[in-house]
Design an enzyme around this catalytic site. Structure first.
Site, PDB file in Angstrom:
ATOM      1  N   HIS A  91      38.317  43.596  32.693  1.00 50.57           N
ATOM      2  CA  HIS A  91      39.033  43.362  31.442  1.00 50.57           C
ATOM      3  C   HIS A  91      40.331  44.164  31.414  1.00 50.57           C
ATOM      4  CE1 HIS A  91      39.535  43.126  26.938  1.00 50.57           C
ATOM      5  NE2 HIS A  91      39.195  41.889  27.226  1.00 50.57           N
ATOM      6  N   CYS A  92      40.294  45.372  31.951  1.00 47.96           N
ATOM      7  CA  CYS A  92      41.468  46.247  31.940  1.00 47.96           C
ATOM      8  C   CYS A  92      42.646  45.680  32.745  1.00 47.96           C
ATOM      9  CB  CYS A  92      41.118  47.620  32.505  1.00 47.96           C
ATOM     10  SG  CYS A  92      39.891  48.536  31.567  1.00 47.96           S
ATOM     11  N   ILE A  93      42.352  44.888  33.785  1.00 49.53           N
ATOM     12  CA  ILE A  93      43.429  44.437  34.671  1.00 49.53           C
ATOM     13  C   ILE A  93      43.928  43.046  34.291  1.00 49.53           C
ATOM     14  CG2 ILE A  93      42.518  45.838  36.540  1.00 49.53           C
ATOM     15  CD1 ILE A  93      41.559  43.274  37.904  1.00 49.53           C
ATOM     16  N   ARG A 132      45.944  44.765  30.663  1.00 47.20           N
ATOM     17  CA  ARG A 132      45.394  44.664  29.314  1.00 47.20           C
ATOM     18  C   ARG A 132      46.166  45.568  28.362  1.00 47.20           C
ATOM     19  NH1 ARG A 132      42.671  40.950  26.707  1.00 47.20           N
ATOM     20  NH2 ARG A 132      41.912  40.492  28.806  1.00 47.20           N
TER      21      ARG A 132
END
Length: 321
Positions: free
Chosen positions: A313-315, A86
């Site tokens: 969401h971060c990955i 992300r």
């Protein structure tokens, strides 16, 4: 028509998802983290009814394991430091360009080989035209609703460890010039102990045009005052606020970790919500299901991924249709 990137709920062609590749970074959490990532990827793929999954592995050894565990995915081999795509993958604009920003390891905390140029390499691998921008911006620091409105936090975007020579007005100007965001909703701080310095995708997410989801928690929640301030600012700005329960105080090895249900991913067919074994898990999934009646909302454990500092969401980084 807005020049801003399409909102996450708009149709996707594919999604990049980082696959844990470095045993020395993940240690005893490696296998569980890989299992959690593959479960997330499978949910997003939805047996071909969702979107194409591009699992990004840092080397051939990790790629072989990714192919074994996720035969439904296309595996892309590109050197990276860690899986937080992300922040390091490009942001695909409304114009179809891959917008690639500078990356400095979240303010110099984690300087890992490959993270500074993985965005350009991923875009080029897909044959996308790259537009480079000479300032630090991580994808998790902003969230837009597709109309030109973007939300962020002062703790991150005004942090001196990112762009010390840029003022608030300078950053607003660059968000407008580079990505087409013409209105900025500034929230204050992010979550306690978040090493990203308060990324907004752990705090606030647009779930419709002018509609912002924010957490609420009890007074024993380490972030309850952060949530309250964010809700007050958002309402004063004029957006429609919808609330989601917070997981509360989540500890790992005795330390408070930045666990958040807001780090969900909005896919073509599903919305995947990270859960942590909190008594609020089911209530949060139900609340997010009410927000997205046209998609199936699923909660998946993300305990091992959280040990690395983030969640689903971060990955991931979507590629809009």
């Amino acid at each position: 028509m807005s020049r801003a990137p399409k909102p996450e709920w708009a149709p996707h062609t594919a999604v990049w998802i980082g696959f844990p590749s470095h045993p020395d970074l993940w240690l005893e959490d490696l296998e569980q983290a890989r299992s959690e990532v593959v479960a997330f990827a499978a949910a997003v793929h939805a047996e071909g009814k969702g979107e194409q999954v591009l699992l990004v592995a840092a080397d051939e050894e990790a790629a072989a394991e990714a192919r074994r565990m996720a035969p439904f995915a296309e595996v892309v081999v590109e050197l990276f430091g860690d899986i937080w795509l992300r922040d390091t993958a490009p942001i695909i604009g409304h114009d179809g360009l891959a917008h690639d920003f500078m990356f400095n390891g979240w303010g110099g905390k984690y300087d890992l080989p490959g993270d500074d140029d993985i965005g350009q390499r991923l875009a080029e691998e897909r044959g996308q035209q790259v537009q480079s921008h000479g300032w630090v911006l991580e994808g998790g620091a902003i969230d837009g609703d597709g109309t030109g409105l973007v939300v962020t936090t002062e703790q991150c975007l005004l942090n001196l460890n990112r762009n010390p020579d840029l003022s608030r007005a300078d950053i607003e100007s660059r968000l407008a010039a580079d990505l087409g965001f013409d209105r900025v909703l500034w929230l204050g701080d992010g979550l306690l102990n978040d090493h990203t310095d308060g990324h907004v995708d752990n705090l606030a997410r647009f779930v419709g045009e002018g509609r912002l989801a924010l957490p609420v928690g009890e007074e024993n929640d380490p972030n309850w005052h952060v949530y309250q301030q964010a809700i007050e600012r958002a309402r004063a700005f004029g957006v429609d606020v919808v609330t989601v329960p917070s997981p509360g105080r989540v500890l790992r090895d005795g330390e408070i970790v930045p666990a958040s249900y807001m780090n969900f991913y909005i896919g073509n067919a599903v919305v995947v919500v990270p859960i942590y074994g909190s008594e609020q898990d089911q209530a949060a999934v139900q609340a997010i299901q009410a927000i997205f009646p046209d998609r199936k909302v699923v909660g998946l454990r993300a305990d091992a991924i959280l040990t690395g500092g983030g969640s689903f969401h971060c990955i991931s980084q979507q590629i809009p249709a």
